[in-house]
Design an enzyme around this catalytic site. Structure first.
Site, PDB file in Angstrom:
ATOM      1  N   ASP A 166       0.846  -1.202   0.000  1.00  0.00           N
ATOM      2  CA  ASP A 166       0.000   0.000   0.000  1.00  0.00           C
ATOM      3  C   ASP A 166       0.878   1.247   0.000  1.00  0.00           C
ATOM      4  O   ASP A 166       0.787   2.100   0.883  1.00  0.00           O
ATOM      5  CB  ASP A 166      -0.924  -0.012   1.224  1.00  0.00           C
ATOM      6  CG  ASP A 166      -2.093   0.970   1.096  1.00  0.00           C
ATOM      7  OD1 ASP A 166      -2.183   1.659   0.060  1.00  0.00           O
ATOM      8  OD2 ASP A 166      -2.908   1.055   2.035  1.00  0.00           O
ATOM      9  N   LEU A 167       1.717   1.352  -1.024  1.00  0.00           N
ATOM     10  CA  LEU A 167       2.720   2.427  -1.053  1.00  0.00           C
ATOM     11  C   LEU A 167       2.191   3.685  -1.740  1.00  0.00           C
ATOM     12  O   LEU A 167       2.674   4.091  -2.791  1.00  0.00           O
ATOM     13  CB  LEU A 167       4.003   1.939  -1.734  1.00  0.00           C
ATOM     14  CG  LEU A 167       4.915   1.063  -0.880  1.00  0.00           C
ATOM     15  CD1 LEU A 167       6.189   0.732  -1.632  1.00  0.00           C
ATOM     16  CD2 LEU A 167       5.249   1.732   0.451  1.00  0.00           C
TER      17      LEU A 167
END
Length: 287
Positions: free
Chosen positions: A193-194
């Site tokens: 979840d960058l």
């Protein structure tokens, strides 16, 4: 544990220290965020579940997994259950500069160098507040098809976020995945979840990555997501490519394909323009 008095009591019981001060920082999809100062001098952040979503324990588990199995900088976890998550408070400030991007590339490339025998993970995790099924398999294309693309699409259909016509398009796209993906990369450990809000920086370096959605994947799905909201750009990909060269066709084709998963996540959470983005990508890939 929604008000300050009950939170104070719960924190003191969980941490074994008196609370000097509490300050509410923000509210998210499934939790409120509090700044905590302890009498023993520690400065922490507490997440308090709001009653929606799957609970906070998985986030604590994922942060501890990254701390124990990788060199990725993450906040230390002091307590984690479904109602309460307490972590170190990370001093951060400033945006994601080219220097931060280069440092992030080195850290993320090292993370992607940690591999497993199968794609997925021994337990399910979360992507934001949404459950993320991780049943393991040696077949990346089947994993991406069944546990990412079609899973999130069907949930969006059930919740009325997308219509049956778009779901039919996702089904047609799923049938084409072998030719679109080709030979995948190995099962790499990814943060998952960058987006920019999950990358904390200080003095031209990454201070910490937060709020993971980890599993073992073709690392390209992580790289794709870093472009969706402009988290990283040229400096990141130049440095990452020096360490782990990208396979041909990533930017031309597979980036948009893999970004269908986070777009469907956002369609479920927010609807609106994210549905249109899914529609345009499906039309491009299946005609």
């Amino acid at each position: 544990m929604t008000g300050a008095p009950s939170l104070r009591k719960g924190l003191e019981e969980a941490l074994g220290s008196a609370i000097r001060s509490l300050a509410r920082l923000a509210d998210g999809h499934n939790a409120a965020l509090w700044a905590v100062a302890l009498a023993d001098g520690r400065r922490l952040v507490a997440k308090v579940a709001s009653g929606r979503g799957a609970g906070l324990e998985p986030e604590g588990f994922m942060l501890r997994h990254l701390a124990g199995r990788s060199a990725l900088p993450v906040p230390a976890v002091h307590h984690a259950d479904d109602r309460l998550l307490v972590m170190d408070r990370i001093d951060a400030g400033g945006g994601i500069t080219p220097a931060v991007e280069e440092h992030a590339a080195e850290l993320v490339a090292a993370l992607h160098g940690i591999t497993a025998d199968r794609y997925g993970f021994p337990r399910d995790t979360l992507i934001g507040p949404l459950p993320q099924p991780n049943g393991e398999t040696a077949d990346w294309i089947a994993f991406f098809r069944d546990r990412r693309l079609l899973h999130m699409g069907r949930k969006a259909l059930e919740e009325g976020r997308i219509d049956a016509g778009l779901m039919a398009g996702l089904d047609r796209l799923a049938a084409r995945l072998p030719e679109l993906i080709g030979e995948p990369g190995p099962p790499s450990l990814i943060h998952g979840d960058l987006w920019g809000g999950n990358v904390l920086s200080r003095d031209g370096r990454v201070a910490a990555f937060i709020d993971p959605a980890l599993y073992h994947a073709d690392a390209e799905i992580e790289l794709a997501f870093t472009t969706l909201f402009g988290t990283f750009g040229d400096a990141f990909f130049r440095r990452y490519g020096e360490i782990r060269p990208l396979r041909p066709g990533f930017f031309e084709l597979r980036r948009d394909l893999y970004n269908l998963y986070p777009l469907l996540v956002h369609a479920r959470l927010f609807g609106g323009s994210y549905v249109g983005s899914v529609e345009r990508t499906v039309r491009r890939l299946v005609g």
